[in-house]
Design a protein around this motif. Sequence first.
Motif, PDB file in Angstrom:
ATOM      1  N   GLN A   1       0.834  -1.190   0.000  1.00  0.00           N
ATOM      2  CA  GLN A   1       0.000   0.000   0.000  1.00  0.00           C
ATOM      3  C   GLN A   1       0.876   1.250   0.000  1.00  0.00           C
ATOM      4  OE1 GLN A   1      -2.561  -0.290   3.429  1.00  0.00           O
ATOM      5  NE2 GLN A   1      -3.763  -1.981   2.585  1.00  0.00           N
TER       6      GLN A   1
ATOM      7  N   SER B   1      -6.025  -1.723  -6.204  1.00  0.00           N
ATOM      8  CA  SER B   1      -7.195  -1.177  -5.514  1.00  0.00           C
ATOM      9  C   SER B   1      -6.876   0.223  -5.017  1.00  0.00           C
ATOM     10  CB  SER B   1      -7.596  -2.064  -4.332  1.00  0.00           C
ATOM     11  OG  SER B   1      -7.767  -3.410  -4.714  1.00  0.00           O
TER      12      SER B   1
ATOM     13  N   SER C   1      -4.453  -5.590  -3.120  1.00  0.00           N
ATOM     14  CA  SER C   1      -5.000  -6.506  -2.130  1.00  0.00           C
ATOM     15  C   SER C   1      -4.040  -7.679  -1.937  1.00  0.00           C
ATOM     16  CB  SER C   1      -6.365  -7.009  -2.592  1.00  0.00           C
ATOM     17  OG  SER C   1      -6.223  -7.799  -3.762  1.00  0.00           O
TER      18      SER C   1
ATOM     19  N   PHE D   1      -7.757   2.385  -1.549  1.00  0.00           N
ATOM     20  CA  PHE D   1      -8.235   2.230  -0.183  1.00  0.00           C
ATOM     21  C   PHE D   1      -8.723   3.598   0.283  1.00  0.00           C
ATOM     22  CE2 PHE D   1      -5.208  -1.048  -1.079  1.00  0.00           C
ATOM     23  CZ  PHE D   1      -5.689  -2.183  -0.450  1.00  0.00           C
TER      24      PHE D   1
ATOM     25  N   GLN E   1     -12.454   0.053   3.965  1.00  0.00           N
ATOM     26  CA  GLN E   1     -12.256  -0.555   5.267  1.00  0.00           C
ATOM     27  C   GLN E   1     -12.535   0.468   6.364  1.00  0.00           C
ATOM     28  OE1 GLN E   1      -8.149  -1.919   4.007  1.00  0.00           O
ATOM     29  NE2 GLN E   1      -8.769  -3.703   5.219  1.00  0.00           N
TER      30      GLN E   1
END
Length: 625
Positions: free
Chosen positions: A152, A230, A224, A232, A191
């Motif tokens: 990330q 992705s 992921s 986030f 999330q």
Amino acid sequence: FFSFICRVINGGRRQRVVFISFVLLFGFFILMEEETENEERLWEDDENSGVVGRVDGELSKNELKRRAKAERVAREKAEKEAAKAASTAAMAAVSKPKILDDEDLDPTQYFENRRKMMGELRQNPYPHKFEVTVWVPALIAQWIDRLEAGEQKKDELVRMAGRIVSKRAAGQKLVFYDLQADGSRIQVMAQKQLYADPDNFEYEHSTVYRRGDIVGVVGFPGKSKTGELSVFPSEMVLLAPCLHMLPKRSLRDPETRYRQRYLDLIMNSHVRENFIMRTKIIRFLRSFLDQRGFMEVETPMMNTIAGGATARPFITHHNDLNLDMYMRVAPELYLKMLVVGGLDKVYEIGRNFRNEGIDMTHNPEFTGCEFYAAYYDYNDLMELTEELLSSMVKELTGGYKIVYHPNGKESGPDESEPTAVIIDFTPPFRRLSMVSALEEQLKTDIPRDLEAPEANQRLRDICTGLGVHCPEPRTTARLLDKLVGDYLEPQCINPTFICDHPAIMSPLAKGHRSLPGMTERFELFVNTKEVCNAYTELNDPSIQRDRFRVSGKDAEGGDVEAMVHDEDFCVALEYGLAPTAGWGMGIDRLTMFLTDNNTIKEVLLFPAMKPKDTTRPPIDPQAES
């Protein structure tokens, strides 16, 4: 045991007292056991007879106590369960909403629910602005190969927007979205622990966002654990809600797809590629002509005379002038007037309107390109056409050959493979001289003086003998066109020029230099369909007037497609039109071939469709004004 008894009897007083007490206590327990057994027998007997807990017709004290205790325990248990259920419901309604899935509702009920929900939201569902710092395709290109699975980039803030096409909940604290924008798709992995406002997370993702909504996303890129790129989010913003329920799978109904093209584009990503190819074709065409010194111009869409092509026009009304006018069928005459004025190379890409039938290759309004070049003839244009199309196909598809499915790409009812043909655009293209090629196919002679009445009768006889149907009016030009359509055009799979049309079929083309009664004209056919039409332009005003008179007779005889006399154009020719050649191409049909679509509706964003409400009365232009 006997020796034990003897020792007790012979023993002292204390031992005898202990022994007697033991015997009495043992006897008491024996009696109590018998009493219990009697009560149980009575209970069972009374239970079978419908009298529970009675001894000799009355409730025992033990039964009364047992019953009272059982009732108290049951009441307390029920109160506890009710309190627990109420607490759970309250928590679910207030602080822990479930990720809802209301797509099982009726579409009408879904719409009403969504519309009501928009009025109850805590935020404005239609904000004025959302700052986008990166577009989805650029974000994918930037990060797809730079991140490992599970990595990330929390220090990289991105702001993107798109439409939700998929939503999947993995509990209350994790929701997956697929976001679509600019033809690309990326996953959004929401999330709770990463959210800027975690207390609002469950409300937003259970109540606000649905498939079809356009949302803004603020977050950081990453992958992921499975390696999917992705974003986030720390924040999501509703930019425009979709009030209607989207189809759960691809949209296949043609009627819905053509009437609601926006929905077709949302649901079917391949449709977008058709129109990207269309744009590339137009861009290539413009570039090709610009590089050769042509100037793009614009000419009127409405005319007082429907000239420039043999086609039935649309009629409209100009209120201020109180004048009926015609939507243009072709820009030809105006473009040639510009060549007269000294614009030696001109072209126009625009819409034309022809009030004719709708079928798989015809639409009443279509996009065409026409160009006119001084000091060219139709031989130059054939070479230019070969260069243009072959280079276009090679650049846009990667080669000269394309695969085309004339009956569609879907399998047949018997699950057979769809028919495919290979179309080869490698130059040079095949050339057929119309009348001589027709004679070769029909094994008969065709009169050369086609303006004579005998020629018309001869062509009628040929059509009757061959079973070729030509509806009225059966003019010589229409009879020839039907024969060509039945016997020459089916041979034209690879690009083929059908050349040297009779003058009676080509009122604006210059006479042929070596074939009397014919003109220097060609049509290019691909897979039996006309794509281009071009000719050396007639620039003699006297002959042009004679040609208009001949076609005018056909119009008087009922041929609504015949060209009418345009004296303004003849006057323009009297000022002098240099030797010129003109060319026209239908962009829609060419797009059909390069996108492998067998119906023109697939390459028109909004094709002509019959209105759903057929009871509506005709529009009165005066009343509308």
